[in-house]
Design a protein around this motif. Structure first.
Motif, PDB file in Angstrom:
ATOM      1  N   ARG A 157      38.807  50.117  40.719  1.00 16.11           N
ATOM      2  CA  ARG A 157      38.737  48.973  41.627  1.00 16.11           C
ATOM      3  C   ARG A 157      37.435  48.192  41.421  1.00 16.11           C
ATOM      4  O   ARG A 157      37.437  46.959  41.394  1.00 16.11           O
ATOM      5  CB  ARG A 157      38.856  49.428  43.083  1.00 16.11           C
ATOM      6  N   ALA A 158      36.330  48.913  41.238  1.00 15.51           N
ATOM      7  CA  ALA A 158      35.056  48.234  40.986  1.00 15.51           C
ATOM      8  C   ALA A 158      35.153  47.389  39.715  1.00 15.51           C
ATOM      9  O   ALA A 158      34.647  46.263  39.652  1.00 15.51           O
ATOM     10  CB  ALA A 158      33.932  49.266  40.860  1.00 15.51           C
ATOM     11  N   GLU A 207      37.240  44.277  40.417  1.00 16.64           N
ATOM     12  CA  GLU A 207      36.465  43.295  41.199  1.00 16.64           C
ATOM     13  C   GLU A 207      35.478  42.557  40.286  1.00 16.64           C
ATOM     14  O   GLU A 207      35.245  41.363  40.451  1.00 16.64           O
ATOM     15  CB  GLU A 207      35.711  43.979  42.341  1.00 16.64           C
ATOM     16  N   ALA A 267      37.183  39.854  38.505  1.00 19.66           N
ATOM     17  CA  ALA A 267      37.833  38.838  39.342  1.00 19.66           C
ATOM     18  C   ALA A 267      37.277  37.442  39.088  1.00 19.66           C
ATOM     19  O   ALA A 267      38.012  36.463  39.143  1.00 19.66           O
ATOM     20  CB  ALA A 267      37.690  39.207  40.818  1.00 19.66           C
ATOM     21  N   SER A 268      35.976  37.340  38.773  1.00 17.23           N
ATOM     22  CA  SER A 268      35.393  36.012  38.588  1.00 17.23           C
ATOM     23  C   SER A 268      35.953  35.321  37.355  1.00 17.23           C
ATOM     24  O   SER A 268      36.087  34.098  37.334  1.00 17.23           O
ATOM     25  CB  SER A 268      33.862  36.104  38.501  1.00 17.23           C
ATOM     26  N   SER A 279      38.968  36.156  36.139  1.00 14.22           N
ATOM     27  CA  SER A 279      40.388  36.071  36.461  1.00 14.22           C
ATOM     28  C   SER A 279      41.322  35.984  35.250  1.00 14.22           C
ATOM     29  O   SER A 279      41.978  34.980  35.035  1.00 14.22           O
ATOM     30  CB  SER A 279      40.607  34.858  37.382  1.00 14.22           C
ATOM     31  N   LEU A 303      44.992  43.888  41.174  1.00 15.67           N
ATOM     32  CA  LEU A 303      43.795  43.776  42.022  1.00 15.67           C
ATOM     33  C   LEU A 303      44.207  43.831  43.494  1.00 15.67           C
ATOM     34  O   LEU A 303      43.597  44.551  44.307  1.00 15.67           O
ATOM     35  CB  LEU A 303      43.046  42.472  41.710  1.00 15.67           C
ATOM     36  N   ASP A 304      45.266  43.100  43.825  1.00 14.60           N
ATOM     37  CA  ASP A 304      45.766  43.088  45.201  1.00 14.60           C
ATOM     38  C   ASP A 304      46.219  44.495  45.625  1.00 14.60           C
ATOM     39  O   ASP A 304      45.913  44.945  46.730  1.00 14.60           O
ATOM     40  CB  ASP A 304      46.930  42.087  45.305  1.00 14.60           C
ATOM     41  N   HIS A 315      45.202  47.402  44.463  1.00 20.19           N
ATOM     42  CA  HIS A 315      44.020  48.262  44.654  1.00 20.19           C
ATOM     43  C   HIS A 315      43.329  47.956  45.980  1.00 20.19           C
ATOM     44  O   HIS A 315      42.897  48.866  46.695  1.00 20.19           O
ATOM     45  CB  HIS A 315      43.039  48.071  43.486  1.00 20.19           C
ATOM     46  N   ARG A 316      43.182  46.663  46.302  1.00 17.00           N
ATOM     47  CA  ARG A 316      42.525  46.298  47.562  1.00 17.00           C
ATOM     48  C   ARG A 316      43.314  46.834  48.761  1.00 17.00           C
ATOM     49  O   ARG A 316      42.747  47.364  49.703  1.00 17.00           O
ATOM     50  CB  ARG A 316      42.392  44.775  47.653  1.00 17.00           C
TER      51      ARG A 316
END
Ligand code: MG
Length: 403
Positions: A94-95, A98, A101-102, A104, A179-180, A182-183
């Motif tokens: 997850r880290a 994240e 994510a920037s 993407s 990503l969704d 995992h969040r």
């Protein structure tokens, strides 16, 4: 007018945050060395070799920064800074997500650093199947008969193996979807998933299986490391590739020439945009020739003021880096200098040593030879110096590459 769809942007996330205690030894298994390269480096190289990955991030333990840096022998341009992992594999992934994510990406390939033998074929099958599914993993059907045992070691039941598969990595997902997932898993307080497909399944994503490979093993125990070492040494198929290079520079007013990375006092200098080391230029081209990666003028244009007066060992070291990034091991290099003067013989040992140092290879893999032109032609008239070079580089061949 036909509009081309934009290329799919693929990122790779290599999870190296495990402490690897089962493998024994002093260091986590992903930092152990196999055939001269760390297991982590081999995993990174596999994705670099695949060719269309736009970004690679690794996830490591905070305290492993030193080990991480020491274990990398080549840092490809697509490799971003390492991400600090969490307490579990799930938290570490997850880290990493994240951190991506920037930028993407469209697709993320999540890979265990401890699977260094992943082939281009496996990666390609995962990427291609992602056109149809939000999640894809490589897997192998279970071939052995499965037993469920009692605690005393006797058999309680035979488990039907039909429909059972062993999951491998890289596990590929559409980036925003995983990503969704995992969040949401983290928000729900779940931290017990052992792979990312399990999180995708939990989140309701359809995950498809594609064919994995037996060679794509996860190195877990000390015996796994030993077996992998034996296999690398005994069974590695290496493809030899040869490159050649040629260069000429004319003499101009001056007091020394650079040849093979050594400065030699002379009645003239060699004219050029850089230090005009004609021998290193020829050798740089020879190395670039083994990977079909253009020539020295393409990578270091003489029109770029940045390279004015540059030391040519930078060019040669860059070519060696490019070769190693593609998994190449330099077998030998050989340089011939054509010059009436200066005399090369007295400087040959220094030249050989300097090139071995720049390329980080043993002395006996570096040849330096020189000849005059018997007064014939431009070189014979002492108008300049010519150098020719060849390089032989060995590249590992993946069994399923190109299939
Ligand atoms: Mg040149």
């Amino acid at each position: 007018m036909i509009e081309e769809s934009p290329p799919v942007r693929i990122a790779a996330l290599i999870v190296a945050a495990g402490s690897g205690t089962r493998a024994g030894g002093d260091i986590p298994k992903q930092y152990a060395t196999l055939g001269g390269l760390s297991i982590l480096q081999r995993s990174i190289d596999a994705f670099v070799a695949y060719g269309s990955i736009c970004e690679i991030r690794t996830v490591i333990q905070a305290e492993a920064q030193g080990l991480y840096t020491a274990s990398l022998s080549g840092e490809p341009a697509v490799l971003g800074p390492p991400v600090t992992g969490g307490a579990s594999r799930q938290a570490s992934v997850r880290a990493g997500l994240e951190a991506l994510a920037s930028s993407s990406p469209d697709i993320v390939l999540i890979h265990d650093a401890a699977r260094p033998f992943v082939s281009g074929g496996v990666i390609r099958r995962v990427v291609e199947a992602l056109e149809a599914y939000p999640g894809v993993i490589p897997a192998l059907p279970v071939a052995d008969t499965l037993k469920r045992a009692h605690s005393d070691g006797t058999i309680g039941a035979t488990v039907p193996r039909e429909g059972l598969w062993r999951a491998q990595t890289p596990q590929g997902f559409r980036f925003s979807a995983i990503l969704d997932a995992h969040r949401r898993a983290a928000e729900a307080g779940r931290d017990d998933f052992t792979d990312d497909a399990a999180i995708a399944e939990w989140a309701g994503l359809q995950v498809a299986l594609v064919e994995g490979e037996t060679q794509n093993v996860k190195i877990t125990t000390a015996a796994d490391i030993e077996e992998a070492r034996n296999r690398l040494e005994a069974g590695m198929i290496l493809e030899p590739r040869i490159g050649t290079g040629f260069d000429v520079h004319r003499f101009a007013e001056g007091s020394s020439v650079w040849l093979c990375g050594v400065q030699i006092p002379h009645t003239h200098r060699l004219e050029g945009h850089s230090d005009a080391d004609v021998a290193l230029h020829a050798l740089t081209d020879a190395l670039l020739g083994t990977i079909g990666d253009g020539d020295i003028g393409q990578h270091f244009p003489p029109t770029d003021p940045k390279w004015k007066g540059a030391a040519s060992h930078l060019f040669l070291a860059d070519a060696a880096r490019r070769v190693r990034e593609r998994g190449g091991r330099i077998g030998n290099v050989d340089v011939t200098i054509l010059a009436e003067e200066p005399r090369i013989g007295p400087h040959r040992p220094a030249m050989q040593a300097r090139m071995a140092e720049i390329l980080a290879i043993p002395l006996d893999r570096v040849g330096v030879k020189a000849t005059t032109m018997e007064g014939l032609g431009a070189i014979g008239r002492r108008e300049g110096i010519v150098a020719m070079a060849s390089a032989l580089v060995l590249f590992p061949v993946h069994a399923t590459e190109g299939t």
